[in-house]
Design a protein around this motif. Structure first.
Motif, PDB file in Angstrom:
ATOM      1  N   LEU A  67       0.741  -1.299  -0.061  1.00  0.00           N
ATOM      2  CA  LEU A  67      -0.010   0.153  -0.147  1.00  0.00           C
ATOM      3  C   LEU A  67       1.018   1.333   0.006  1.00  0.00           C
ATOM      4  CD1 LEU A  67      -2.698  -1.039   2.555  1.00  0.00           C
ATOM      5  CD2 LEU A  67      -2.854  -1.092   0.120  1.00  0.00           C
ATOM      6  N   PHE A  68       0.498   2.170  -0.720  1.00  0.00           N
ATOM      7  CA  PHE A  68       1.214   3.478  -1.035  1.00  0.00           C
ATOM      8  C   PHE A  68       1.583   4.340   0.293  1.00  0.00           C
ATOM      9  CE2 PHE A  68       1.909   7.693  -2.334  1.00  0.00           C
ATOM     10  CZ  PHE A  68       2.798   7.779  -3.033  1.00  0.00           C
ATOM     11  N   TRP A  69       0.341   4.609   0.634  1.00  0.00           N
ATOM     12  CA  TRP A  69       0.236   5.342   1.828  1.00  0.00           C
ATOM     13  C   TRP A  69       0.546   4.629   3.182  1.00  0.00           C
ATOM     14  CZ3 TRP A  69       0.989  10.427   1.349  1.00  0.00           C
ATOM     15  CH2 TRP A  69       0.306  10.940   0.369  1.00  0.00           C
ATOM     16  N   GLN A  70      -0.015   3.354   3.510  1.00  0.00           N
ATOM     17  CA  GLN A  70      -0.048   2.813   4.669  1.00  0.00           C
ATOM     18  C   GLN A  70       1.008   1.744   5.092  1.00  0.00           C
ATOM     19  OE1 GLN A  70      -4.417   1.995   5.572  1.00  0.00           O
ATOM     20  NE2 GLN A  70      -4.924   2.975   3.581  1.00  0.00           N
ATOM     21  N   MET A 115      -0.474   3.358  -7.839  1.00  0.00           N
ATOM     22  CA  MET A 115      -0.237   4.888  -7.826  1.00  0.00           C
ATOM     23  C   MET A 115       0.889   5.137  -9.074  1.00  0.00           C
ATOM     24  SD  MET A 115      -2.031   6.473  -5.348  1.00  0.00           S
ATOM     25  CE  MET A 115      -1.285   7.424  -4.270  1.00  0.00           C
ATOM     26  N   PHE A 116       1.881   4.275  -9.129  1.00  0.00           N
ATOM     27  CA  PHE A 116       2.879   4.485 -10.276  1.00  0.00           C
ATOM     28  C   PHE A 116       2.143   4.531 -11.698  1.00  0.00           C
ATOM     29  CE2 PHE A 116       5.837   2.604 -13.633  1.00  0.00           C
ATOM     30  CZ  PHE A 116       7.019   3.576 -13.262  1.00  0.00           C
ATOM     31  N   SER A 117       1.202   3.873 -11.947  1.00  0.00           N
ATOM     32  CA  SER A 117       0.337   3.694 -13.075  1.00  0.00           C
ATOM     33  C   SER A 117      -0.553   5.194 -13.378  1.00  0.00           C
ATOM     34  CB  SER A 117      -0.375   2.525 -13.184  1.00  0.00           C
ATOM     35  OG  SER A 117      -1.532   2.680 -12.466  1.00  0.00           O
ATOM     36  N   LEU A 118      -0.933   5.586 -12.201  1.00  0.00           N
ATOM     37  CA  LEU A 118      -1.689   7.083 -12.155  1.00  0.00           C
ATOM     38  C   LEU A 118      -0.376   8.063 -12.442  1.00  0.00           C
ATOM     39  CD1 LEU A 118      -3.799   6.855  -8.921  1.00  0.00           C
ATOM     40  CD2 LEU A 118      -4.430   6.769 -11.679  1.00  0.00           C
ATOM     41  N   GLY A 119       0.822   7.923 -12.190  1.00  0.00           N
ATOM     42  CA  GLY A 119       1.651   8.959 -12.338  1.00  0.00           C
ATOM     43  C   GLY A 119       1.984   9.857 -11.067  1.00  0.00           C
ATOM     44  N   GLY A 169       0.901  14.794 -11.602  1.00  0.00           N
ATOM     45  CA  GLY A 169       0.526  13.276 -11.866  1.00  0.00           C
ATOM     46  C   GLY A 169      -0.980  13.340 -11.168  1.00  0.00           C
ATOM     47  N   ALA A 170      -1.731  12.270 -11.476  1.00  0.00           N
ATOM     48  CA  ALA A 170      -3.116  12.022 -11.222  1.00  0.00           C
ATOM     49  C   ALA A 170      -3.031  11.559  -9.729  1.00  0.00           C
ATOM     50  CB  ALA A 170      -3.662  11.067 -12.159  1.00  0.00           C
ATOM     51  N   LEU A 221      10.428  10.003  -4.299  1.00  0.00           N
ATOM     52  CA  LEU A 221       9.992   9.043  -5.252  1.00  0.00           C
ATOM     53  C   LEU A 221      10.936   9.136  -6.659  1.00  0.00           C
ATOM     54  CD1 LEU A 221       6.201   9.545  -4.897  1.00  0.00           C
ATOM     55  CD2 LEU A 221       7.427   7.553  -4.295  1.00  0.00           C
ATOM     56  N   ASP A 222      11.760  10.229  -6.620  1.00  0.00           N
ATOM     57  CA  ASP A 222      12.203  10.365  -7.890  1.00  0.00           C
ATOM     58  C   ASP A 222      13.151   9.085  -8.198  1.00  0.00           C
ATOM     59  OD1 ASP A 222      11.232  12.823  -8.500  1.00  0.00           O
ATOM     60  OD2 ASP A 222      12.891  13.912  -7.603  1.00  0.00           O
ATOM     61  N   ASP A 223      13.964   8.692  -7.270  1.00  0.00           N
ATOM     62  CA  ASP A 223      14.830   7.423  -7.442  1.00  0.00           C
ATOM     63  C   ASP A 223      14.307   6.048  -7.495  1.00  0.00           C
ATOM     64  OD1 ASP A 223      16.818   9.538  -7.801  1.00  0.00           O
ATOM     65  OD2 ASP A 223      17.392   9.213  -5.801  1.00  0.00           O
ATOM     66  N   PHE A 224      12.931   5.993  -7.230  1.00  0.00           N
ATOM     67  CA  PHE A 224      12.397   4.676  -7.170  1.00  0.00           C
ATOM     68  C   PHE A 224      12.013   4.190  -8.461  1.00  0.00           C
ATOM     69  CE2 PHE A 224       8.715   2.041  -6.921  1.00  0.00           C
ATOM     70  CZ  PHE A 224       9.272   0.930  -6.140  1.00  0.00           C
ATOM     71  N   VAL A 225      11.918   2.961  -8.731  1.00  0.00           N
ATOM     72  CA  VAL A 225      11.596   2.280  -9.862  1.00  0.00           C
ATOM     73  C   VAL A 225      10.975   1.059  -9.858  1.00  0.00           C
ATOM     74  CG1 VAL A 225      12.520   1.231 -12.063  1.00  0.00           C
ATOM     75  CG2 VAL A 225      13.751   3.349 -11.296  1.00  0.00           C
ATOM     76  N   VAL A 226       9.857   0.929 -10.422  1.00  0.00           N
ATOM     77  CA  VAL A 226       9.014  -0.178 -10.153  1.00  0.00           C
ATOM     78  C   VAL A 226       9.362  -1.523 -10.948  1.00  0.00           C
ATOM     79  CG1 VAL A 226       6.693  -1.277 -10.732  1.00  0.00           C
ATOM     80  CG2 VAL A 226       7.051   0.827  -9.531  1.00  0.00           C
ATOM     81  N   GLN A 227       9.681  -2.767 -10.490  1.00  0.00           N
ATOM     82  CA  GLN A 227      10.219  -3.719 -11.607  1.00  0.00           C
ATOM     83  C   GLN A 227       9.108  -4.853 -11.420  1.00  0.00           C
ATOM     84  OE1 GLN A 227      14.176  -5.383  -9.666  1.00  0.00           O
ATOM     85  NE2 GLN A 227      13.702  -3.692  -8.053  1.00  0.00           N
TER      86      GLN A 227
END
Length: 236
Positions: A54-57, A87-91, A96-97, A120-126
């Motif tokens: 979960l992004f926030w929690q 959240m990553f897909s929203l941008g 971003g949304a 979040l700048d340096d984070f990359v989803v794998q």
């Protein structure tokens, strides 16, 4: 994802779920345990695809969950229960949304979004790697019952030390400190303790006023109506 998980969260289930599973979920969320959220404070999510975090929690970016670090943004967000992947897909770039809120933001709230974006700048989803939980006290070996026991034992000892400092205070009369210490250790000569030591007959274990309860220290000092009411008067 297992049948007992949903978006990285334990599902307690309906009425038919076992008591054991309910208690396990409470431990995950730090409910009703010594030292507060002792378990939740010692686990973090290592994010791969972000589908189970979960992004926030959840605690996945920094030392605390984003909902605590940026509590104002969390309160205003319209995506409180979204995962990192969603959240990553929203941008989460500027504009971003992800930053959709229930109302227009003040300047200082916009600055808070900028601070969160920089994290979040340096984070990359794998996308091809699953999320996993990390046991922070020992990231190499992971969670063990022995390790968790030592953590809880240390916390109990810390609580015990705090009580000791409170009871054995220089401004408290010695006889009061002795009584309080014996009460906390259940070492007072209540009928229940005298029975356990074989000093009185089993038929004499009940409370002296004849209320039908065993005479234990908690009942004698706190639960019995007559004496328990005294604490309310002292408090007021």
């Amino acid at each position: 994802m297992t049948r007992n998980q949903k978006a990285g969260r334990l599902e307690v289930g309906g009425r038919s779920v076992s008591t054991w599973w309910r208690e396990l979920a409470k431990i995950k969320d730090g409910v009703g345990n010594v030292g507060g959220s002792w378990f939740a404070d010692r686990v973090a999510s290592w994010v791969g695809s972000g589908t189970d975090t979960l992004f926030w929690q959840d605690r996945w970016l920094g030392d605390v969950p984003l909902c605590r670090r940026f509590s104002r943004l969390f309160d205003l967000s319209i995506y409180k229960s979204s995962t990192v992947a969603e959240m990553f897909s929203l941008g989460w770039e500027e504009g971003g949304a992800v930053w959709g809120c229930r109302r227009r933001l003040w300047d200082w709230e916009e600055q808070m979004i900028g601070e969160c974006r920089r994290l979040l700048d340096d984070f990359v989803v794998q996308t091809d790697v699953s999320d996993r939980w990390q046991w922070l006290p020992d990231t190499s070996s992971g969670y063990t019952v022995r390790g968790a026991y030592h953590i809880l034992a240390h916390q109990v000892q810390q609580i015990d030390d705090d009580i000791r400092e409170l009871v054995w205070h220089k401004h408290v009369p010695a006889k009061v400190s002795i009584l309080a210490w014996r009460l906390l250790r259940d070492r007072l000569p209540t009928r229940n303790n005298l029975l356990r030591r074989g000093i009185i007959h089993p038929t004499a274990k009940y409370y002296v006023t004849g209320c039908g309860n065993d005479e234990t220290a908690p009942h004698l000092f706190f639960h019995y109506n007559t004496f328990g009411a005294l604490w309310q008067h002292i408090r007021h």
